[in-house]
Design an enzyme around this catalytic site. Structure first.
Site, PDB file in Angstrom:
ATOM      1  N   ASP A 242      31.938  15.055  38.269  1.00 19.87           N
ATOM      2  CA  ASP A 242      32.237  13.626  38.338  1.00 19.87           C
ATOM      3  C   ASP A 242      33.610  13.372  38.944  1.00 19.87           C
ATOM      4  O   ASP A 242      34.398  14.299  39.173  1.00 19.87           O
ATOM      5  CB  ASP A 242      32.167  13.015  36.935  1.00 19.87           C
TER       6      ASP A 242
ATOM      7  N   TYR B 118      32.756  25.797  31.545  1.00 19.17           N
ATOM      8  CA  TYR B 118      33.758  24.752  31.723  1.00 19.17           C
ATOM      9  C   TYR B 118      34.920  24.979  30.762  1.00 19.17           C
ATOM     10  O   TYR B 118      34.762  25.613  29.710  1.00 19.17           O
ATOM     11  CB  TYR B 118      33.165  23.369  31.429  1.00 19.17           C
TER      12      TYR B 118
END
Length: 272
Positions: A55, A115
Site C-alpha cells: 500500500d 513483514y
C-alpha cells in the site's frame, strides 16, 4: 517465430513517495516506474507482475516481479542491473535479474512472505517516514500472548480491507512475534499469503492489547467475528516493511545471463 523468455527481477524500494506497488490511475507507483525503465532499456513494451502489492507508504526490502521479453529481437544481451538502476529514482533499486522457466510466477509461486513493523519511542527526524512514533511503550508480553493466539487461526476476514476481490481469507501464519530494544520494538510476521491491510490491522489490534484496552483472549472473539470493525485501527504505513519472499520451485542459483542462452534453451525444448 518470436521466442519469449521469462525473467524474475529482485528489487527494493522506499515506499514513502509512492502510492504502493501496483499501477493506479493518476498516481505514481513503483510498478509504473519499473515498467517504464525496463521498456526503455529493452526497447520493447514490458509489463511486470509483482509478488504482491504494497500500500501507499509501505516499504520493501525484498520484492520480486516477473516479466516476459521477446528474445529473438536482440540476440545476445546481458541483463545488467546498472542500466536499469540509472533510469530509476534513488528510492527504487534493482538487485538482480535472472531467467526462469516460462511458467514461473512471482505471485503464485511464492511460498512464504515476511513483514516487519517498526515502532520507536523517542522523537527522531531520521525515523519519521520509516517507523511509527509511540509516546508510551505497550506491554510486549501481553502482545506476544495475543500474537501466539493469532497463529492458531487461518481465517483472517476480521483483519482484511473491505470489498477485496480474493477467493479466500485463509492464511497460514508461521511466525508472529514482537522483539524489543531500549528505544524501539519490531513486530515480525510470516505467512504463506497476506490479505490487504492485514498486517497493519493485526498490529493495531495487538497495540490495543499492549495498552491493556483489551485482554489477549479478546483476540479470539475478534477473529471469530470475521468483522473488520471489531479489530483495531490500522497503524500508519510508514513502519511496515516487506522483508522476505521465498520460493521453493525456482532455480535461483543457475540463472541464464543473456538472450542467446534463452534462445538455445527454448530451441532445444521445441525440438524434444
Amino acid at each position: 517465430m518470436k521466442i519469449t523468455q521469462r525473467y524474475f527481477i529482485e528489487l527494493a524500494y522506499d515506499g514513502t513517495n509512492y502510492h504502493g506497488w501496483q499501477i493506479q490511475p493518476n498516481a505514481v507507483t513503483v510498478q509504473q516506474l519499473l515498467n517504464k525503465a525496463l521498456s526503455t532499456i529493452l526497447r520493447q513494451q514490458v509489463e511486470t507482475t509483482g509478488c504482491g502489492r504494497t500500500d501507499t507508504g509501505v516499504h520493501a526490502k525484498e520484492f520480486f516481479a516477473h516479466f516476459d521479453i521477446q528474445a529473438m529481437d536482440y540476440g545476445p544481451l546481458t541483463m545488467d542491473c546498472r542500466g536499469i538502476n540509472a533510469l530509476l529514482p534513488h528510492d527504487i533499486a534493482v538487485k538482480r535479474i535472472f531467467a526462469v522457466d516460462n511458467d514461473a510466477h512471482a505471485r503464485f509461486d511464492a511460498t512464504l512472505r515476511s513483514y516487519e513493523y517498526h515502532i520507536h519511542f523517542q522523537k527522531d527526524p531520521f525515523k519519521h517516514t520509516y517507523s511509527w512514533l509511540l509516546r508510551n511503550r505497550p506491554d510486549t508480553g501481553l502482545m506476544n500472548e495475543a500474537a501466539a493466539i493469532i497463529k492458531e487461526y487461518t481465517d483472517f476476514s476480521c483483519f482484511s480491507k473491505s470489498n477485496t476481490q480474493v477467493k479466500t481469507n485463509n492464511c497460514k501464519i508461521s511466525r508472529a512475534e514482537w522483539l524489543e530494544t531500549n528505544d524501539s520494538m519490531v513486530f515480525h510476521i510470516s505467512a504463506d499469503r497476506f490479505l490487504r491491510n492485514m498486517v497493519r490491522a493485526i498490529v493495531g489490534t495487538l497495540i490495543q492489547v499492549g495498552r491493556r484496552e483489551i485482554p489477549p483472549e479478546a483476540v479470539r472473539d475478534i477473529i471469530n467475528s470475521k468483522n473488520r470493525s471489531n479489530a483495531g485501527t490500522s497503524v500508519p504505513a510508514c513502519g511496515l516493511y516487506l522483508t522476505e519472499v521465498k520460493y521453493e520451485i525456482l532455480n535461483f542459483g543457475n540463472p541464464i545471463s543473456n538472450f542467446e542462452n534463452a534462445n538455445e534453451k527454448h530451441t532445444k525444448s521445441a525440438n524434444n
